[in-house]
Design a protein around this motif. Sequence first.
Motif, mmCIF file in Angstrom:
data_model
loop_
_atom_site.group_PDB
_atom_site.id
_atom_site.type_symbol
_atom_site.label_atom_id
_atom_site.label_comp_id
_atom_site.label_asym_id
_atom_site.label_seq_id
_atom_site.Cartn_x
_atom_site.Cartn_y
_atom_site.Cartn_z
ATOM 1 N N ILE A 300 0.236 12.139 5.134
ATOM 2 C CA ILE A 300 0.620 12.650 3.818
ATOM 3 C C ILE A 300 0.543 11.447 2.901
ATOM 4 O O ILE A 300 1.487 10.664 2.793
ATOM 5 N N ALA A 301 -0.592 11.265 2.248
ATOM 6 C CA ALA A 301 -0.954 9.987 1.634
ATOM 7 C C ALA A 301 -0.685 9.978 0.140
ATOM 8 O O ALA A 301 -0.974 10.954 -0.567
ATOM 9 N N ARG A 302 -0.130 8.867 -0.331
ATOM 10 C CA ARG A 302 0.024 8.625 -1.757
ATOM 11 C C ARG A 302 -1.257 7.974 -2.261
ATOM 12 O O ARG A 302 -1.753 6.991 -1.688
ATOM 13 N N CYS A 303 -1.789 8.511 -3.367
ATOM 14 C CA CYS A 303 -3.041 8.015 -3.925
ATOM 15 C C CYS A 303 -2.844 7.706 -5.408
ATOM 16 O O CYS A 303 -2.020 8.336 -6.085
ATOM 17 N N PHE A 304 -3.621 6.749 -5.910
ATOM 18 C CA PHE A 304 -3.462 6.277 -7.280
ATOM 19 C C PHE A 304 -4.840 6.146 -7.912
ATOM 20 O O PHE A 304 -5.713 5.484 -7.363
ATOM 21 N N ARG A 305 -5.014 6.769 -9.072
ATOM 22 C CA ARG A 305 -6.291 6.688 -9.769
ATOM 23 C C ARG A 305 -6.031 6.513 -11.258
ATOM 24 O O ARG A 305 -5.333 7.323 -11.872
ATOM 25 N N ASP A 306 -6.564 5.463 -11.821
ATOM 26 C CA ASP A 306 -6.357 5.133 -13.229
ATOM 27 C C ASP A 306 -7.325 5.964 -14.071
ATOM 28 O O ASP A 306 -8.373 5.487 -14.496
ATOM 29 N N ARG A 313 -4.865 17.013 -11.464
ATOM 30 C CA ARG A 313 -4.874 15.609 -11.056
ATOM 31 C C ARG A 313 -3.935 14.800 -11.943
ATOM 32 O O ARG A 313 -3.910 14.991 -13.147
ATOM 33 N N GLN A 314 -3.187 13.901 -11.320
ATOM 34 C CA GLN A 314 -2.340 12.964 -12.034
ATOM 35 C C GLN A 314 -2.709 11.553 -11.589
ATOM 36 O O GLN A 314 -3.349 11.372 -10.549
ATOM 37 N N PRO A 315 -2.318 10.540 -12.354
ATOM 38 C CA PRO A 315 -2.618 9.166 -11.928
ATOM 39 C C PRO A 315 -2.034 8.841 -10.554
ATOM 40 O O PRO A 315 -2.598 8.049 -9.813
ATOM 41 N N GLU A 316 -0.897 9.440 -10.207
ATOM 42 C CA GLU A 316 -0.283 9.260 -8.894
ATOM 43 C C GLU A 316 -0.090 10.637 -8.271
ATOM 44 O O GLU A 316 0.532 11.508 -8.877
#
Length: 391
Positions: A300-306, A313-316
């Motif tokens: 269950i992975a936390r992902c981050f995209r600027d 979709r959210q930045p986190e």
Amino acid sequence: MTLFFRAFPLIPFRPKPPFSLSFHVFLKPFFPKPLLPLNTTLFSVSASASSPTPPTPSSSSTETVFPTSKLSVPTLNWVSRTGFCGQLSADDVGKRVRLCGWVALHRVHGGLTFLNLRDHTGTVQVTTLPDEFPDAHSTINDLRLEYVIAVEGVVRSRPSESVNKKMKTGFIEIAAEQVQVLNTLKSKLPFLVTTADDAKDSVKEEIRLRYRCLDLRRQQMNYNIMLRHKVVKLIRRYLEDVHDFVEIETPILSRSTPEGARDYLVPSRIQPGTFYALPQSPQLFKQMLMVSGFDKYYQIARCFRDEDLRADRQPEFTQLDMELAFTPFEDMLMLNEELIRKVFLEISGVHLPNPFPRLTYAEATSRYGSDRPDTRFDLELQDVSDIFADS
């Protein structure tokens, strides 16, 4: 005091003025008033449970010593409860309970005061007995919404005219005998936490986020978080118990890798001028796990995209990430379909089709102009080239 001396059991403390002076200087920031006079009599303390024996003047003992005078140190009163608001039922009538929670509703009717007490399991009505327990009645009269209280009383059946069939605990109430205020509310609530089920959510999101602790007390937010918890729990049990997956956490701080969006960068304190990157996905790490011989991995992975906000979709964000070795394409599709069907069935009672309807990429783009069409609406592309052939 006790903790301070126990931390240094081998250091000899003698009733000498220099030590007393330094001891006062050390604790002065924590105790504004002097703890002990400089001529306080000290006595020896051993590790046994027997009472201490004052030392003689000629004693050469180097045991740890404590003052005879008692310090007025405030004690922490632990709050306990014997039940939960939303779990009481008619089977508990006549039982004495102690409940803790927040004041959800507060009203006065016919000389009696009623309140709804809320905890994470639900709400229950609390009523007062002015003649038998005037102190509890007076305390409840002074309560406001969202006060944190502890109530002790007896569970009893509601009068027939007061039964609320819309509440899970609508057939019972608590006759309050003792009420303890654990925390008060010193300012006006920015919005109501408890509202009617059919009330529209008119609070601005900015206000809700500013007072997030109040927002999370709301029934809808509590439901959303518990729903997420149940889904994640079911996913874990299904992948591990049925398909023997292994949950492995991958690093959060790593090197920047070329992916579909911009990275969030974190400066390194140890190596000035260099940066860590937060992962856009665990893609490279899970490929390393497959090469390392881990046959079935999930996270269950936390992902981050600027990147800018989108509807999906959210930045986190959090995603279910998995990888299988030596598995045909069709088997991977079947595993994911079974997982999604199980989640919808056990969480929401919704039966999804088996198998899922499928479209190839070419068919989806030619019929809908998108690789993820919403097939609930029959908005297919129509070829009108022949109509405008001579235009």
